[in-house]
Design a protein around this motif. Structure first.
Motif, short mmCIF file in Angstrom:
data_model
loop_
_atom_site.label_atom_id
_atom_site.label_comp_id
_atom_site.label_asym_id
_atom_site.label_seq_id
_atom_site.Cartn_x
_atom_site.Cartn_y
_atom_site.Cartn_z
N UNK A 49 -5.03 0.54 -9.13
CA UNK A 49 -4.85 -0.67 -8.32
C UNK A 49 -5.64 -0.57 -7.01
N UNK A 50 -5.55 0.57 -6.35
CA UNK A 50 -6.24 0.71 -5.07
C UNK A 50 -7.76 0.67 -5.24
N UNK A 51 -8.25 1.15 -6.38
CA UNK A 51 -9.69 1.13 -6.64
C UNK A 51 -10.23 -0.29 -6.80
N UNK A 52 -9.35 -1.24 -7.01
CA UNK A 52 -9.78 -2.63 -7.16
C UNK A 52 -10.20 -3.24 -5.82
N UNK A 53 -9.96 -2.52 -4.72
CA UNK A 53 -10.26 -3.03 -3.39
C UNK A 53 -11.26 -2.13 -2.68
N UNK A 54 -12.01 -2.68 -1.73
CA UNK A 54 -12.97 -1.86 -0.98
C UNK A 54 -12.31 -0.65 -0.33
N UNK A 55 -13.09 0.41 -0.17
CA UNK A 55 -12.56 1.66 0.36
C UNK A 55 -11.90 1.48 1.73
N UNK A 72 2.06 3.95 6.10
CA UNK A 72 0.78 3.94 5.42
C UNK A 72 0.76 2.80 4.41
N UNK A 73 -0.14 1.87 4.62
CA UNK A 73 -0.27 0.74 3.70
C UNK A 73 -1.18 1.13 2.55
N UNK A 74 -0.77 0.85 1.34
CA UNK A 74 -1.64 1.14 0.19
C UNK A 74 -2.95 0.40 0.33
N UNK A 78 -8.45 -7.58 5.58
CA UNK A 78 -8.89 -8.17 6.84
C UNK A 78 -8.09 -9.41 7.24
N UNK A 79 -7.52 -10.10 6.27
CA UNK A 79 -6.74 -11.30 6.59
C UNK A 79 -5.34 -10.95 7.09
N UNK A 80 -5.00 -9.64 7.12
CA UNK A 80 -3.71 -9.21 7.66
C UNK A 80 -2.62 -9.03 6.62
N UNK A 81 -2.97 -9.14 5.36
CA UNK A 81 -1.98 -8.96 4.29
C UNK A 81 -1.92 -7.49 3.86
N UNK A 82 -0.72 -6.98 3.71
CA UNK A 82 -0.51 -5.62 3.22
C UNK A 82 -0.03 -5.67 1.79
N UNK A 83 -0.67 -4.91 0.91
CA UNK A 83 -0.27 -4.82 -0.49
C UNK A 83 0.36 -3.45 -0.73
N UNK A 84 1.57 -3.45 -1.23
CA UNK A 84 2.27 -2.21 -1.55
C UNK A 84 2.47 -2.13 -3.05
N UNK A 85 1.95 -1.07 -3.68
CA UNK A 85 2.05 -0.88 -5.12
C UNK A 85 3.21 0.07 -5.40
N UNK A 86 4.21 -0.44 -6.10
CA UNK A 86 5.44 0.34 -6.30
C UNK A 86 5.63 0.66 -7.77
N UNK A 98 10.15 -1.59 5.26
CA UNK A 98 8.74 -1.98 5.08
C UNK A 98 8.55 -3.47 5.33
N UNK A 99 9.49 -4.27 4.87
CA UNK A 99 9.35 -5.71 5.07
C UNK A 99 9.46 -6.08 6.54
N UNK A 100 10.26 -5.33 7.31
CA UNK A 100 10.40 -5.59 8.73
C UNK A 100 9.14 -5.17 9.49
N UNK A 101 8.47 -4.13 9.01
CA UNK A 101 7.31 -3.59 9.73
C UNK A 101 6.04 -4.40 9.49
N UNK A 102 5.79 -4.77 8.22
CA UNK A 102 4.56 -5.50 7.89
C UNK A 102 4.81 -7.01 7.94
N UNK A 103 4.10 -7.73 8.82
CA UNK A 103 4.32 -9.18 8.93
C UNK A 103 4.02 -9.95 7.65
N UNK A 104 2.99 -9.50 6.92
CA UNK A 104 2.58 -10.20 5.69
C UNK A 104 2.46 -9.18 4.56
N UNK A 105 3.55 -9.00 3.86
CA UNK A 105 3.61 -7.97 2.82
C UNK A 105 3.73 -8.62 1.44
N UNK A 106 3.02 -8.04 0.47
CA UNK A 106 3.15 -8.45 -0.92
C UNK A 106 3.45 -7.20 -1.74
#
Length: 238
Positions: A49-55, A72-74, A78-86, A98-106
């Motif tokens: 999943x992480x390899x699908x995004x720029x380094x 540590x965000x997975x 740049x748009x401010x979205x954090x993606x967490x792979x669980x 985690x939801x309280x810390x990251x303003x825009x989490x998916x």
């Protein structure tokens, strides 16, 4: 609503190679950039999943000055979205942290590990005007009840299938689906941030809900894996 939908995020390495003095919007934290490294125990699913995004999107660390902890965000875009792979269950305390810390989490969940999870039937548009006065039944079968009967408190409101004259002819969509989860990780139903379920293949499924008097109706919205990834690609290098 309480969806009746659980951490074990891999051990975090707190060593960083450089600190960028940048305050993140919506959090009292600093962003830290570090040299890429392999983390013990990370699964192939997580790595792919992480390899699908720029380094430079991957493994971005934030220092919470208020709590003195590092997050540590997975993937952080740049748009401010954090993606967490669980890949495994998570505690309610960790989810809320985690939801309280990251303003825009998916959240992206490995649905192939869910027990008793099945996609069932195509659904009509849940916001179709003709369905305003009806509620979906909480069952494996695609059926509805009249909202007026639910409001009256009837114990057994009349069940209507989509051949009934009142709702017959409402088209089914190709992107909304009902599902069942016999052994759910109930903590996920308490999440406030978007949840994407990865069952493998070319499609992903976002968990959504329809507000109902009889209890919120959970359903899935299908999207292509490519379209989900592409929406977060704006800048960055491989």
């Amino acid at each position: 609503m309480e969806f009746h939908f659980q951490q074990d995020k891999e051990t975090e390495n707190n060593n960083v190679s450089a600190i960028i003095d940048l305050q993140t919007a919506g959090t009292n934290s600093s962003i830290l950039q570090k040299t890429p490294r392999i983390y013990p125990g990370e699964t192939p699913w997580h790595k792919n999943w992480k390899k699908a995004f720029p380094q430079n999107y991957r493994e971005v660390c934030f220092y919470d000055e208020k709590c003195g902890e590092m997050h540590r965000a997975d993937v952080h875009t740049p748009c401010g979205t954090t993606l967490e792979f669980q890949n495994s269950p998570i505690s309610l305390i960790e989810l809320e942290s985690r939801e309280a810390f990251y303003p825009n989490l998916v959240w992206i969940l490995n649905g192939k590990k869910f027990k008793g999870f099945r996609i069932l039937k195509n659904l009509p548009d849940v916001d179709h005007p003709r369905l305003t006065d009806y509620e979906f039944c909480h069952s494996d079968h695609l059926s509805m009840v009249r909202k007026s009967e639910v409001s009256l408190g009837l114990i057994k409101p009349k069940i209507l299938n989509f051949y009934h004259p009142e709702i017959k002819g409402i088209p089914l969509t190709s992107h909304y689906y009902s599902f069942c989860w016999k052994q759910p990780h109930s903590v996920w139903f308490s999440a406030k941030c978007p949840i994407i379920v990865d069952l493998g293949g070319h499609f992903l499924y976002q968990l959504q809900k329809r507000d109902q008097i009889s209890g919120d109706y959970a359903y899935l919205k299908m999207m292509t894996r490519k379209s989900f990834i592409d929406q977060y690609w704006s800048t960055g290098e491989q």
